[in-house]
Design an enzyme around this catalytic site. Sequence first.
Site, mmCIF file in Angstrom:
data_model
loop_
_atom_site.group_PDB
_atom_site.id
_atom_site.type_symbol
_atom_site.label_atom_id
_atom_site.label_comp_id
_atom_site.label_asym_id
_atom_site.label_seq_id
_atom_site.Cartn_x
_atom_site.Cartn_y
_atom_site.Cartn_z
ATOM 1 N N GLY A 18 0.819 -1.180 -0.068
ATOM 2 C CA GLY A 18 0.264 -0.042 0.037
ATOM 3 C C GLY A 18 0.861 1.243 0.100
ATOM 4 N N ILE A 19 0.547 2.140 0.946
ATOM 5 C CA ILE A 19 1.032 3.468 1.123
ATOM 6 C C ILE A 19 2.430 3.459 1.292
ATOM 7 C CG2 ILE A 19 1.289 5.783 2.351
ATOM 8 C CD1 ILE A 19 -1.957 5.607 2.863
ATOM 9 N N ASP A 64 9.066 -5.101 13.373
ATOM 10 C CA ASP A 64 7.719 -4.993 13.909
ATOM 11 C C ASP A 64 7.780 -3.817 14.652
ATOM 12 O OD1 ASP A 64 5.551 -5.225 15.627
ATOM 13 O OD2 ASP A 64 5.775 -7.202 16.118
ATOM 14 N N ASN A 91 4.895 4.467 8.900
ATOM 15 C CA ASN A 91 3.667 4.440 8.198
ATOM 16 C C ASN A 91 3.010 3.253 8.471
ATOM 17 O OD1 ASN A 91 2.125 4.135 5.477
ATOM 18 N ND2 ASN A 91 3.340 2.132 5.566
ATOM 19 N N TYR A 156 -9.194 2.638 16.034
ATOM 20 C CA TYR A 156 -8.566 3.126 15.047
ATOM 21 C C TYR A 156 -8.477 4.831 15.318
ATOM 22 C CZ TYR A 156 -6.891 4.251 10.263
ATOM 23 O OH TYR A 156 -5.881 4.358 9.333
ATOM 24 N N LYS A 160 -5.014 7.108 15.972
ATOM 25 C CA LYS A 160 -4.662 8.118 14.983
ATOM 26 C C LYS A 160 -4.905 9.535 15.531
ATOM 27 C CE LYS A 160 -3.544 5.195 11.597
ATOM 28 N NZ LYS A 160 -2.146 5.135 11.260
ATOM 29 N N ILE A 191 -7.857 5.592 0.758
ATOM 30 C CA ILE A 191 -6.883 5.405 -0.038
ATOM 31 C C ILE A 191 -6.996 3.777 -0.460
ATOM 32 C CG2 ILE A 191 -4.600 5.266 -0.825
ATOM 33 C CD1 ILE A 191 -5.332 8.057 -0.214
ATOM 34 N N THR A 193 -6.233 0.614 -0.803
ATOM 35 C CA THR A 193 -4.873 -0.428 -0.446
ATOM 36 C C THR A 193 -5.684 -1.432 0.143
ATOM 37 O OG1 THR A 193 -4.837 0.483 1.726
ATOM 38 C CG2 THR A 193 -3.572 1.256 0.331
HETATM 39 N N1 NAD Z 1 -5.679 3.016 3.086
HETATM 40 C C1 NAD Z 1 -6.422 4.144 3.737
HETATM 41 O O1 NAD Z 1 -7.364 4.350 3.314
HETATM 42 C C2 NAD Z 1 -5.488 4.905 4.867
HETATM 43 C C3 NAD Z 1 -6.219 6.072 5.334
HETATM 44 C C4 NAD Z 1 -5.802 6.711 6.266
HETATM 45 C C5 NAD Z 1 -4.304 6.391 6.885
HETATM 46 N N2 NAD Z 1 -3.943 5.116 6.476
HETATM 47 C C6 NAD Z 1 -2.716 4.742 7.109
HETATM 48 O O2 NAD Z 1 -1.582 4.465 6.220
HETATM 49 C C7 NAD Z 1 -0.568 3.394 6.706
HETATM 50 C C8 NAD Z 1 -0.726 2.460 5.660
HETATM 51 O O3 NAD Z 1 -1.628 1.813 5.654
HETATM 52 P P1 NAD Z 1 -2.019 1.187 3.969
HETATM 53 O O4 NAD Z 1 -3.278 1.241 3.754
HETATM 54 O O5 NAD Z 1 -1.006 1.157 3.230
HETATM 55 O O6 NAD Z 1 -2.304 -0.476 4.464
HETATM 56 P P2 NAD Z 1 -1.654 -1.773 4.135
HETATM 57 O O7 NAD Z 1 -2.394 -2.860 4.945
HETATM 58 O O8 NAD Z 1 -1.693 -1.897 2.530
HETATM 59 O O9 NAD Z 1 -0.076 -1.984 4.516
HETATM 60 C C9 NAD Z 1 0.292 -1.958 5.966
HETATM 61 C C10 NAD Z 1 1.767 -2.385 6.044
HETATM 62 O O10 NAD Z 1 2.108 -2.497 7.463
HETATM 63 C C11 NAD Z 1 2.474 -3.726 7.898
HETATM 64 N N3 NAD Z 1 2.407 -4.154 9.189
HETATM 65 C C12 NAD Z 1 1.352 -4.241 9.925
HETATM 66 N N4 NAD Z 1 1.647 -4.480 11.080
HETATM 67 C C13 NAD Z 1 3.070 -4.159 11.324
HETATM 68 C C14 NAD Z 1 3.630 -4.123 12.374
HETATM 69 N N5 NAD Z 1 3.549 -4.433 13.682
HETATM 70 N N6 NAD Z 1 5.100 -3.451 12.000
HETATM 71 C C15 NAD Z 1 5.606 -3.154 10.776
HETATM 72 N N7 NAD Z 1 4.771 -3.536 9.801
HETATM 73 C C16 NAD Z 1 3.512 -3.881 10.159
HETATM 74 C C17 NAD Z 1 1.905 -4.694 7.002
HETATM 75 O O11 NAD Z 1 2.486 -5.950 6.863
HETATM 76 C C18 NAD Z 1 1.747 -3.769 5.806
HETATM 77 O O12 NAD Z 1 2.821 -4.331 4.749
HETATM 78 C C19 NAD Z 1 -1.463 2.929 8.044
HETATM 79 O O13 NAD Z 1 -0.909 3.787 9.251
HETATM 80 C C20 NAD Z 1 -3.001 3.489 7.827
HETATM 81 O O14 NAD Z 1 -3.711 3.543 9.187
HETATM 82 C C21 NAD Z 1 -4.314 4.377 5.465
#
Ligand code: NAD
Length: 257
Positions: A18-19, A64, A91, A156, A160, A191, A193
Amino acid sequence: MSNRVAGKVALVTGAASGIGFAVAFMLAREGARVVATDIDEEAAKKVAAGIEGEGAEALGLRLDVAREEDWRTAMDETMKRFGRLDVLVNNAGVALAKSVLETSLNEWRGIMSINLDGVFLGTRYGIEAMAPGGGGSIVNMSSVYGMVGGLGVAAYCASKGGVRVFTKAAALECAELNNNVRVNSVHPGFIETSMVNDVIRESANPEALRKGIEYQMALKRMGEPSDVAAAVLYLASDESRFCTGSELVVDGGMLAR
Ligand SMILES: NC(=O)c1ccc[n+]([C@@H]2O[C@H](COP(=O)([O-])OP(=O)(O)OC[C@H]3O[C@@H](n4cnc5c(N)ncnc54)[C@H](O)[C@@H]3O)[C@@H](O)[C@H]2O)c1
């Protein structure tokens, strides 16, 4: 490529998907040497190999974010390989689509340990690593749900919201210490993902939920990971040198209403 972060060493957490994945590649394409980390070690190493395949330098590590010993090891490995740290993108994060009444204390603590403890530990070890090298930029991933409440995502939101204000407090401390470390937060809307897609797939009516999400965005669509990566790139680069303790919203107009 315009080398907006040329010569910098950047560590990204949750870089396997993802992001975080988009951030790792965008920083590398803009000249950074990237430490791609994730709880999934194999996937982190794959990201690093992909970046190296594009001709940039990268290191893939298991990290982690909830485990302090993992942070110590990651910082040691980063110093061994690159000798400095200029950018840290906190992230990694997880979602929990449950109401207050459905959330157990264990689930609450699980969310906090990754989304909030992880950002605290990263910021702490990040400041320590950056200050001796003359400073740097820490970017903490919050959410629109760190600014307003969302229905059915209370834990959540709490995590945040914590990231948002913690970022400001850490920024003030760094400014006071005059260590040239800036700390800012990014607030994505929805987003596209696996985090969002999993919640949609597991919902009672996936089609209606997707439509509902898209309707909440003034631009009537979900964002792409690269939309958020572009904001992170700005905060990571020296272009944002006067920004600290600030919050950058990337939400397709979701909060404009
Ligand atoms: N996707 C959205 O709509 C959105 C919106 C607002 C904020 N966010 C934030 O963006 C960030 C990334 O989210 P995303 O949508 O890319 O999610 P995603 O699930 O696609 O990716 C998250 C990644 O974090 C890793 N992860 C999970 N637990 C972990 C840990 N304990 N230590 C290290 N890595 C770990 C996972 O293996 C994965 O690769 C997050 O903090 C999420 O809260 C996402």
